[in-house]
Design a protein around this motif. Structure first.
Motif, PDB file in Angstrom:
ATOM      1  N   GLY A  42       6.025  12.438  -5.221  1.00  0.00           N
ATOM      2  CA  GLY A  42       5.606  11.987  -6.543  1.00  0.00           C
ATOM      3  C   GLY A  42       5.150  13.123  -7.431  1.00  0.00           C
ATOM      4  N   TRP A  43       4.186  12.811  -8.328  1.00  0.00           N
ATOM      5  CA  TRP A  43       3.657  13.818  -9.242  1.00  0.00           C
ATOM      6  C   TRP A  43       2.668  14.724  -8.524  1.00  0.00           C
ATOM      7  CZ3 TRP A  43       2.617   9.602 -13.406  1.00  0.00           C
ATOM      8  CH2 TRP A  43       3.698   9.559 -14.303  1.00  0.00           C
ATOM      9  N   VAL A  44       2.780  16.023  -8.770  1.00  0.00           N
ATOM     10  CA  VAL A  44       1.791  16.958  -8.240  1.00  0.00           C
ATOM     11  C   VAL A  44       0.688  17.089  -9.278  1.00  0.00           C
ATOM     12  CG1 VAL A  44       1.389  19.282  -7.365  1.00  0.00           C
ATOM     13  CG2 VAL A  44       3.655  18.234  -7.150  1.00  0.00           C
ATOM     14  N   PRO A  45      -0.568  16.779  -8.911  1.00  0.00           N
ATOM     15  CA  PRO A  45      -1.641  16.907  -9.900  1.00  0.00           C
ATOM     16  C   PRO A  45      -1.856  18.362 -10.273  1.00  0.00           C
ATOM     17  CG  PRO A  45      -2.556  16.423  -7.725  1.00  0.00           C
ATOM     18  CD  PRO A  45      -1.059  16.331  -7.604  1.00  0.00           C
ATOM     19  N   VAL A  46      -2.609  18.592 -11.344  1.00  0.00           N
ATOM     20  CA  VAL A  46      -2.951  19.952 -11.754  1.00  0.00           C
ATOM     21  C   VAL A  46      -4.162  20.407 -10.953  1.00  0.00           C
ATOM     22  CG1 VAL A  46      -3.904  21.297 -13.671  1.00  0.00           C
ATOM     23  CG2 VAL A  46      -1.955  19.766 -14.050  1.00  0.00           C
ATOM     24  N   PHE A  47      -4.101  21.604 -10.387  1.00  0.00           N
ATOM     25  CA  PHE A  47      -5.219  22.094  -9.598  1.00  0.00           C
ATOM     26  C   PHE A  47      -6.081  23.024 -10.438  1.00  0.00           C
ATOM     27  CE2 PHE A  47      -2.222  20.653  -6.468  1.00  0.00           C
ATOM     28  CZ  PHE A  47      -3.042  19.934  -5.619  1.00  0.00           C
ATOM     29  N   ALA A  56       1.135  -0.227 -16.877  1.00  0.00           N
ATOM     30  CA  ALA A  56       2.242   0.325 -16.093  1.00  0.00           C
ATOM     31  C   ALA A  56       1.957   1.776 -15.713  1.00  0.00           C
ATOM     32  CB  ALA A  56       3.542   0.237 -16.894  1.00  0.00           C
ATOM     33  N   LEU A  57       1.402   2.539 -16.660  1.00  0.00           N
ATOM     34  CA  LEU A  57       1.131   3.944 -16.351  1.00  0.00           C
ATOM     35  C   LEU A  57       0.005   4.066 -15.319  1.00  0.00           C
ATOM     36  CD1 LEU A  57       1.840   6.895 -16.837  1.00  0.00           C
ATOM     37  CD2 LEU A  57       0.060   6.970 -18.574  1.00  0.00           C
ATOM     38  N   ILE A  58      -1.003   3.217 -15.454  1.00  0.00           N
ATOM     39  CA  ILE A  58      -2.105   3.268 -14.490  1.00  0.00           C
ATOM     40  C   ILE A  58      -1.589   2.963 -13.083  1.00  0.00           C
ATOM     41  CG2 ILE A  58      -4.219   2.080 -13.759  1.00  0.00           C
ATOM     42  CD1 ILE A  58      -4.954   1.959 -16.754  1.00  0.00           C
ATOM     43  N   LYS A  59      -0.731   1.978 -12.988  1.00  0.00           N
ATOM     44  CA  LYS A  59      -0.150   1.640 -11.685  1.00  0.00           C
ATOM     45  C   LYS A  59       0.594   2.844 -11.119  1.00  0.00           C
ATOM     46  CE  LYS A  59       0.686  -2.913 -11.892  1.00  0.00           C
ATOM     47  NZ  LYS A  59       1.570  -3.986 -12.334  1.00  0.00           N
ATOM     48  N   GLN A  60       1.302   3.525 -12.008  1.00  0.00           N
ATOM     49  CA  GLN A  60       2.039   4.697 -11.572  1.00  0.00           C
ATOM     50  C   GLN A  60       1.100   5.820 -11.132  1.00  0.00           C
ATOM     51  OE1 GLN A  60       4.931   5.686 -14.557  1.00  0.00           O
ATOM     52  NE2 GLN A  60       6.120   6.908 -13.094  1.00  0.00           N
ATOM     53  N   PHE A  61       0.010   5.988 -11.886  1.00  0.00           N
ATOM     54  CA  PHE A  61      -0.982   6.996 -11.512  1.00  0.00           C
ATOM     55  C   PHE A  61      -1.527   6.719 -10.113  1.00  0.00           C
ATOM     56  CE2 PHE A  61      -2.605   8.528 -15.942  1.00  0.00           C
ATOM     57  CZ  PHE A  61      -1.590   9.462 -15.976  1.00  0.00           C
ATOM     58  N   VAL A  62      -1.736   5.446  -9.814  1.00  0.00           N
ATOM     59  CA  VAL A  62      -2.316   5.090  -8.517  1.00  0.00           C
ATOM     60  C   VAL A  62      -1.309   5.294  -7.388  1.00  0.00           C
ATOM     61  CG1 VAL A  62      -3.203   3.146  -7.146  1.00  0.00           C
ATOM     62  CG2 VAL A  62      -4.082   3.568  -9.454  1.00  0.00           C
ATOM     63  N   THR A  63      -0.048   4.955  -7.637  1.00  0.00           N
ATOM     64  CA  THR A  63       0.910   5.030  -6.533  1.00  0.00           C
ATOM     65  C   THR A  63       1.646   6.370  -6.441  1.00  0.00           C
ATOM     66  OG1 THR A  63       2.564   4.008  -7.952  1.00  0.00           O
ATOM     67  CG2 THR A  63       1.387   2.546  -6.459  1.00  0.00           C
ATOM     68  N   ASP A  64       1.876   7.025  -7.566  1.00  0.00           N
ATOM     69  CA  ASP A  64       2.826   8.134  -7.566  1.00  0.00           C
ATOM     70  C   ASP A  64       2.243   9.540  -7.589  1.00  0.00           C
ATOM     71  OD1 ASP A  64       4.652   6.177  -7.548  1.00  0.00           O
ATOM     72  OD2 ASP A  64       5.510   6.549  -9.529  1.00  0.00           O
ATOM     73  N   ARG A 120       0.844  -1.193   0.000  1.00  0.00           N
ATOM     74  CA  ARG A 120       0.000   0.000   0.000  1.00  0.00           C
ATOM     75  C   ARG A 120       0.874   1.236   0.000  1.00  0.00           C
ATOM     76  NH1 ARG A 120      -5.701   0.269   2.616  1.00  0.00           N
ATOM     77  NH2 ARG A 120      -4.651   1.269   4.347  1.00  0.00           N
ATOM     78  N   ASN A 121       0.515   2.126  -0.871  1.00  0.00           N
ATOM     79  CA  ASN A 121       1.289   3.344  -0.993  1.00  0.00           C
ATOM     80  C   ASN A 121       0.621   4.422  -0.151  1.00  0.00           C
ATOM     81  OD1 ASN A 121       1.858   6.018  -2.430  1.00  0.00           O
ATOM     82  ND2 ASN A 121       3.408   4.607  -3.188  1.00  0.00           N
ATOM     83  N   THR A 122       1.420   5.339   0.358  1.00  0.00           N
ATOM     84  CA  THR A 122       0.835   6.331   1.263  1.00  0.00           C
ATOM     85  C   THR A 122       0.065   7.423   0.537  1.00  0.00           C
ATOM     86  OG1 THR A 122       2.959   7.441   1.197  1.00  0.00           O
ATOM     87  CG2 THR A 122       2.519   6.067   3.111  1.00  0.00           C
ATOM     88  N   ASN A 123       0.293   7.575  -0.771  1.00  0.00           N
ATOM     89  CA  ASN A 123      -0.324   8.683  -1.488  1.00  0.00           C
ATOM     90  C   ASN A 123      -1.845   8.671  -1.494  1.00  0.00           C
ATOM     91  OD1 ASN A 123       1.626  10.513  -2.289  1.00  0.00           O
ATOM     92  ND2 ASN A 123       2.300   9.218  -3.983  1.00  0.00           N
ATOM     93  N   LEU A 124      -2.452   7.498  -1.400  1.00  0.00           N
ATOM     94  CA  LEU A 124      -3.911   7.426  -1.458  1.00  0.00           C
ATOM     95  C   LEU A 124      -4.545   7.306  -0.073  1.00  0.00           C
ATOM     96  CD1 LEU A 124      -4.781   5.263  -4.593  1.00  0.00           C
ATOM     97  CD2 LEU A 124      -5.426   7.622  -4.164  1.00  0.00           C
TER      98      LEU A 124
END
Lengths: 248, 286
Positions: free
Chosen positions: B77-82, B114-122, B8-12
């Motif tokens: 990780g990645w900062v989403p666009v606000f 792979a990208l979806i996994k990254q979206f979820v974790t990063d 489990r990643n902490t980002n979510l």
């Protein structure tokens, strides 16, 4: 009709969302009329609730099987209906058919920019895999109220619609099909819209599109890819429907 | 399948509810429902994020008028666009990662996964009340990967979007089976593009939301009621019918806030009603 004297086959490679059987009014059979054959994963499912929850490689396997193992017979045109996107199904069909000749792709859009932006990606996809583009069809362009006969733009062409995009990208616009409630109804009941409402503006438009497609591709060649991106809806497909009554 | 979700990643962990928006068909309005739901939840004071996993046809950045923005890196990780003046909606989409907006993402399944996994974790979402996930049509790589990756977080359930036609409803039946097989709760079905009120024949004097809507004879461009019937048949909630509304399509084209600007339009009460039901469900489960 226009395709009437030709042998036509329709291959539905939208594995997760096969709509062709329903629109053709087919239940477990693969011939609509003597000169139109259809193949879809829809025929292989045991119930309408069956979901095809497959990742790419399995979908590609089925597409390969459709091309190799279906007895298509002698056909003049093979029309392929694809799911939205630019991924496994699209790459595979182009790759598997590369040994034969693909005449090109017909790309379907609606008038809004939100749809055109996906279609530009689809056009870039065609360039990338060296697939010729026969042209673009703008679907759902305008709605004429059956009561007051006035036209409304339900999906506004804020950036000039398909016409402007085609000019900018130097591809031909095959035609515009207006929203007509009868199209959806015909598709739902598996009837041919072209024979149900042959004089409607939408039917006239379909016919002129078919004419342009035929002029664009040499009759000797036999394969036509029908692609659409985000808008892969019922009416978008219908211009490929032909009059089911054969002419004697 | 199980081993992967273990880490489990902490980002979510700061996200209280995750909603998936699914449909079998393209062009039925998933992204529209996502966008409007996010705006409506935001106006009610909730912190909202949108994750766009439609990798081949991302629409949300344009609908929120942030298509020119870019994502940045931070420690987590990645900062989403606000989005918006109050920067109240966080958005992550592949649209922000493309060099040119018309670039096609010609990827097969594994690369998409792979990208979806990254979206979820990063993605550094921070604290959110709702994370809405917009999916492409179908029941394939993107869907399997998204559900697998989100399974161990607070996944509230899925909203299924259809148009009234039998052809589209047929695809939603398959989507219901997908939810059943993957153990995903169905929050309900939304019927989009339900009817259309011709602005030429309707009296402009009584353009008063629900009353107006009830008084009008709507033209059913696509046949009507398929979504509700299906919901009954499948024993899942029916969340409502959203009529075709030129003001709604126009707002989405121009990246304007429909919920704020057009409270009197015909689609507004339907969207408000759907939002309320999602809020009720989320309260029950927390």
């Amino acid at each position: 009709m226009i395709f009437c004297l030709d042998m036509v086959a329709l291959l539905d490679i939208d594995i997760c969302g096969p709509s062709v059987p329903k629109m053709m009014g087919l239940e477990g059979e693969q011939y609509v009329e003597e000169n139109l054959g259809v193949m879809s994963v829809g025929f292989l499912l045991s119930s309408p609730d069956d979901a095809v929850i497959w990742r790419g490689p399995k979908k590609n396997g089925l597409i390969k099987q459709f091309l190799r193992d279906v007895d298509w017979g002698e056909i003049d045109y093979l029309i392929v209906d694809t799911p939205p996107g630019t991924s496994d199904e699209h790459l595979s069909i182009v790759q598997y058919l590369s040994a034969t000749h693909i005449d090109g792709a017909v790309i379907v859009t609606t008038p809004q920019e939100i749809s055109l932006q996906d279609v530009r990606k689809e056009i870039n996809f065609c360039h990338k895999v060296k697939l010729p583009i026969i042209g673009v069809v703008e679907n759902m362009s305008g709605f004429v109220c059956p009561k007051c006969k006035n036209e409304s733009q339900i999906f506004p062409p804020t950036t000039g619609g398909a016409e402007k995009m085609c000019q900018n990208l130097n591809v031909s616009l095959l035609g515009k099909v207006p929203l007509d409630p009868q199209i959806g109804k015909s598709c739902d009941s598996g009837q041919s819209f072209l024979s149900e409402a042959p004089e409607s503006p939408a039917a006239l438009s379909y016919r002129s599109i078919i004419q342009s497609v035929k002029i664009n591709i040499l009759p000797l060649h036999n394969c036509l890819l029908h692609m659409s991106n985000c808008v892969n809806m019922a009416p978008g497909f219908c211009f490929l429907l032909f009059d089911p009554k054969p002419q004697d | 399948m199980e081993g992967m979700g273990g880490e489990r990643n902490t980002n979510l962990l700061g996200v209280r509810h995750i909603l998936l928006v699914l449909s079998g068909k393209g062009g039925v309005g998933k992204s529209t429902i996502c966008t409007e739901l996010a705006l409506a939840l935001r106006h009610r004071g909730h912190r909202v994020g949108i994750l766009d996993v439609d990798l081949c046809g991302p629409s949300i950045p344009r609908m929120l008028r942030v298509q020119d923005r870019a994502v940045h890196q931070c420690d987590s990780g990645w900062v989403p666009v606000f989005v918006g003046q109050d920067r109240g909606i966080a958005l992550m989409s592949i649209g922000f990662l493309l060099e040119r907006p018309d670039d096609a993402v010609v990827w097969r399944g594994p690369k998409k996964n792979a990208l979806i996994k990254q979206f979820v974790t990063d993605v550094a979402w921070g604290d959110l009340d709702f994370l809405i996930v917009d999916t492409p049509p179908g029941t394939s790589d993107e869907h399997i990967s998204t559900v697998e990756a989100l399974r161990h977080y607070k996944l509230l359930g899925a909203i299924l979007v259809t148009t009234p036609q039998a052809v589209s409803v047929g695809d939603v039946r398959r989507e219901l089976t997908f939810c059943k097989k993957t153990g995903l709760r169905v929050l309900g079905i939304v019927e989009n593009m339900s009817s259309f009120v011709c602005p030429h024949c309707s009296g402009s004097g009584i353009r008063d939301s629900l009353l107006f809507f009830l008084l009008q004879e709507c033209t059913n461009i696509f046949s009507k009621g398929g979504g509700e019937e299906l919901a009954k048949h499948a024993g899942v909630p029916f969340l409502g019918c959203v009529p075709l509304d030129p003001q709604l399509s126009q707002s989405l084209e121009e990246g304007r806030d429909f919920i704020q600007e057009f409270p009197k339009s015909s689609a507004f009460p339907a969207l408000a009603h759907i939002t309320q039901q999602i809020l009720d469900t989320s309260q029950q489960s927390s």
